[in-house]
Write a protein that holds these residues in place. Structure first.
Motif, short mmCIF file in Angstrom:
data_model
loop_
_atom_site.label_atom_id
_atom_site.label_comp_id
_atom_site.label_asym_id
_atom_site.label_seq_id
_atom_site.Cartn_x
_atom_site.Cartn_y
_atom_site.Cartn_z
N SER A 105 0.83 -1.21 0.00
CA SER A 105 0.00 0.00 0.00
C SER A 105 0.86 1.26 0.00
N TYR A 106 1.93 1.22 0.78
CA TYR A 106 2.86 2.36 0.83
C TYR A 106 3.49 2.61 -0.54
N LEU A 107 3.93 1.54 -1.21
CA LEU A 107 4.56 1.70 -2.52
C LEU A 107 3.57 2.19 -3.56
N CYS A 108 2.33 1.74 -3.48
CA CYS A 108 1.31 2.24 -4.41
C CYS A 108 1.09 3.74 -4.22
N ASP A 109 0.98 4.16 -2.97
CA ASP A 109 0.74 5.58 -2.69
C ASP A 109 1.94 6.44 -3.09
N ARG A 110 3.13 5.94 -2.86
CA ARG A 110 4.34 6.74 -3.11
C ARG A 110 4.68 6.82 -4.59
N PHE A 111 4.52 5.69 -5.32
CA PHE A 111 5.04 5.64 -6.68
C PHE A 111 3.97 5.49 -7.76
#
Length: 217
Positions: A105-111
């Motif tokens: 979820s963090y990687l989706c939001d960041r990138f």
């Protein structure tokens, strides 16, 4: 949608280690997690057994705590540029991983990845309980990719997979293009293409050549 590209996390987007170990070091059970991951790597523990051991160290922490720790997660260069490259060419970028769902979820939001999979930890009253709510293994990664592809009207030969380890092998066997990025021997042997480096953009020539061949349904 012309195609999809599925990206692994640990060993692929996260170099030389794992997101689980990074988080465990900050949550205070780093040595326990290190031992569990070594057991999984050697085959002494299943993925589920290793996940249960790691999960206990999350008890009492909040999702906000974990999100803060993810800000210092080591990552390869070129992730944002690679995601943008995929988007520009109508290739759906997706995270497929055995890392905890908070990481995806963090990687989706960041990138800007479209979505992600991953095992889920139980949360009660806004805090992690230390129990696993949902497990996922290497076949679950493949099945998630199949579901995403079907939902956007793609067959798997119009999908590429980028990964580094044995957890990527079922998906590699399904994908129209399998790229081992900094791959372990098993991943390199199963991949169509193998590349190495500290920048994810190293996979773009392989993806470009594959796209240029015009994967068909």
């Amino acid at each position: 949608m012309r195609g999809a590209v599925f990206f692994d996390v640990d060993g692929t987007l996260v170099p030389g280690g794992s997101s689980g170990q990074h988080l465990a070091d900050r949550l205070g059970h780093g040595a326990v997690c290190r031992e569990a991951e070594a057991g999984y790597d050697s085959g002494a523990l299943t993925n589920q057994e290793a996940s249960v051991i790691d999960a206990r160290g999350w008890a009492g922490w909040t999702p906000a705590d974990v999100r803060g720790f993810l800000g210092s997660l080591p990552l390869v260069d070129g992730i944002a540029e690679t995601v943008a490259w995929c988007r520009e060419r109508d290739l759906l970028p997706v995270v497929t991983t055995l890392a905890w769902d908070a990481v995806g979820s963090y990687l989706c939001d960041r990138f800007g990845f479209a979505e992600s999979c991953g095992p889920r930890l139980e949360i009660v009253g806004g805090r992690y309980t230390g129990e696993v709510a949902e497990h996922i293994d290497e076949f679950g990664k493949r099945d998630f990719a199949r579901r995403v592809a079907a939902r956007v009207g793609l067959t798997m030969n119009r999908c590429a997979a980028v990964g580094d380890s044995r957890s990527d092998l079922p998906l590699f066997a399904d994908a129209g293009l399998a790229v081992a990025f900094n791959g372990q021997p098993a991943a390199r042997a199963a991949a169509h293409v193998s590349v190495a480096g500290g920048d994810l953009r190293a996979v773009l020539p392989a993806l470009s050549a594959w796209q240029g061949r015009g994967p068909t349904a």
